[in-house]
Design a protein around this motif. Structure first.
Motif, PDB file in Angstrom:
ATOM      1  N   VAL A   1     -48.319 -19.628  17.302  1.00 57.84           N
ATOM      2  CA  VAL A   1     -49.194 -18.684  18.012  1.00 57.84           C
ATOM      3  C   VAL A   1     -48.661 -18.272  19.377  1.00 57.84           C
ATOM      4  CG1 VAL A   1     -51.301 -19.424  16.841  1.00 57.84           C
ATOM      5  CG2 VAL A   1     -50.612 -20.559  18.959  1.00 57.84           C
ATOM      6  N   GLY A   2     -47.513 -18.780  19.782  1.00 54.90           N
ATOM      7  CA  GLY A   2     -46.992 -18.416  21.089  1.00 54.90           C
ATOM      8  C   GLY A   2     -45.720 -19.163  21.429  1.00 54.90           C
ATOM      9  N   ALA A   3     -45.328 -19.064  22.692  1.00 51.93           N
ATOM     10  CA  ALA A   3     -44.093 -19.681  23.160  1.00 51.93           C
ATOM     11  C   ALA A   3     -44.262 -20.127  24.607  1.00 51.93           C
ATOM     12  CB  ALA A   3     -42.943 -18.700  23.042  1.00 51.93           C
ATOM     13  N   ALA A   4     -43.375 -21.036  25.039  1.00 52.23           N
ATOM     14  CA  ALA A   4     -43.430 -21.554  26.407  1.00 52.23           C
ATOM     15  C   ALA A   4     -42.027 -21.606  26.999  1.00 52.23           C
ATOM     16  CB  ALA A   4     -44.059 -22.938  26.429  1.00 52.23           C
TER      17      ALA A   4
ATOM     18  N   ILE B   1     -40.813 -28.908  35.912  1.00 55.86           N
ATOM     19  CA  ILE B   1     -41.947 -29.738  35.510  1.00 55.86           C
ATOM     20  C   ILE B   1     -42.944 -28.939  34.679  1.00 55.86           C
ATOM     21  CG2 ILE B   1     -43.910 -31.093  36.335  1.00 55.86           C
ATOM     22  CD1 ILE B   1     -42.250 -31.626  38.883  1.00 55.86           C
ATOM     23  N   SER B   2     -43.267 -27.754  35.130  1.00 59.84           N
ATOM     24  CA  SER B   2     -44.321 -26.962  34.494  1.00 59.84           C
ATOM     25  C   SER B   2     -43.728 -25.925  33.537  1.00 59.84           C
ATOM     26  CB  SER B   2     -45.172 -26.276  35.560  1.00 59.84           C
ATOM     27  OG  SER B   2     -44.367 -25.397  36.322  1.00 59.84           O
ATOM     28  N   TYR B   3     -44.634 -25.356  32.718  1.00 66.24           N
ATOM     29  CA  TYR B   3     -44.253 -24.333  31.739  1.00 66.24           C
ATOM     30  C   TYR B   3     -45.160 -23.124  31.870  1.00 66.24           C
ATOM     31  CZ  TYR B   3     -41.304 -27.667  29.274  1.00 66.24           C
ATOM     32  OH  TYR B   3     -40.312 -28.543  28.947  1.00 66.24           O
ATOM     33  N   THR B   4     -44.620 -21.967  31.547  1.00 64.90           N
ATOM     34  CA  THR B   4     -45.402 -20.755  31.401  1.00 64.90           C
ATOM     35  C   THR B   4     -45.581 -20.543  29.908  1.00 64.90           C
ATOM     36  OG1 THR B   4     -44.540 -19.776  33.424  1.00 64.90           O
ATOM     37  CG2 THR B   4     -45.434 -18.256  31.776  1.00 64.90           C
ATOM     38  N   VAL B   5     -46.835 -20.394  29.473  1.00 57.59           N
ATOM     39  CA  VAL B   5     -47.134 -20.252  28.054  1.00 57.59           C
ATOM     40  C   VAL B   5     -47.660 -18.847  27.798  1.00 57.59           C
ATOM     41  CG1 VAL B   5     -48.462 -21.145  26.109  1.00 57.59           C
ATOM     42  CG2 VAL B   5     -47.697 -22.703  27.916  1.00 57.59           C
ATOM     43  N   GLN B   6     -47.105 -18.195  26.786  1.00 60.68           N
ATOM     44  CA  GLN B   6     -47.570 -16.874  26.371  1.00 60.68           C
ATOM     45  C   GLN B   6     -48.080 -16.996  24.945  1.00 60.68           C
ATOM     46  OE1 GLN B   6     -44.785 -13.642  26.793  1.00 60.68           O
ATOM     47  NE2 GLN B   6     -45.785 -12.478  25.193  1.00 60.68           N
ATOM     48  N   PHE B   7     -49.358 -16.658  24.746  1.00 61.01           N
ATOM     49  CA  PHE B   7     -49.960 -16.718  23.425  1.00 61.01           C
ATOM     50  C   PHE B   7     -49.984 -15.333  22.797  1.00 61.01           C
ATOM     51  CE2 PHE B   7     -51.839 -20.566  25.291  1.00 61.01           C
ATOM     52  CZ  PHE B   7     -51.578 -21.474  24.275  1.00 61.01           C
TER      53      PHE B   7
ATOM     54  N   LEU C   1     -47.147 -28.037  21.550  1.00 63.13           N
ATOM     55  CA  LEU C   1     -45.886 -27.408  21.941  1.00 63.13           C
ATOM     56  C   LEU C   1     -44.746 -28.268  21.419  1.00 63.13           C
ATOM     57  CD1 LEU C   1     -46.676 -26.492  25.641  1.00 63.13           C
ATOM     58  CD2 LEU C   1     -46.594 -24.947  23.693  1.00 63.13           C
ATOM     59  N   HIS C   2     -43.811 -27.632  20.730  1.00 60.77           N
ATOM     60  CA  HIS C   2     -42.644 -28.335  20.201  1.00 60.77           C
ATOM     61  C   HIS C   2     -41.395 -27.588  20.611  1.00 60.77           C
ATOM     62  CE1 HIS C   2     -44.313 -31.445  17.521  1.00 60.77           C
ATOM     63  NE2 HIS C   2     -45.386 -30.654  17.579  1.00 60.77           N
TER      64      HIS C   2
END
Length: 71
Positions: free
Chosen positions: A35-38, A45-51, A62-63
């Motif tokens: 359903v999305g990517a990161a 440390i952090s991630y930006t997630v786009q759904f 998240l894999h």
């Protein structure tokens, strides 16, 4: 003069992780739907997630993205 903050088209970063919705089916099976990517942020440390879609139920996992095996 080029802007150092703007990546070239061929330098576009591929996602580090793929987001999946996991819905249980029966006692020992699940359906995994992407359903999305990161992308990992510069802080490391952090991630930006786009759904591309939002789940109505289930959980999001998240894999790491599998490397392309085609040459």
């Amino acid at each position: 003069m080029t802007d150092k903050k703007t990546p070239a088209k061929n330098d576009a970063k591929r996602p580090d992780m793929i987001a999946y919705v996991v819905k249980p089916v029966g006692d020992d099976k699940s359906i995994w739907t992407p359903v999305g990517a990161a992308w990992q942020n510069k802080d490391g440390i952090s991630y930006t997630v786009q759904f591309d879609a939002l789940p109505l139920g289930g959980r999001v996992q998240l894999h790491p993205r599998k490397e392309d095996t085609k040459n």
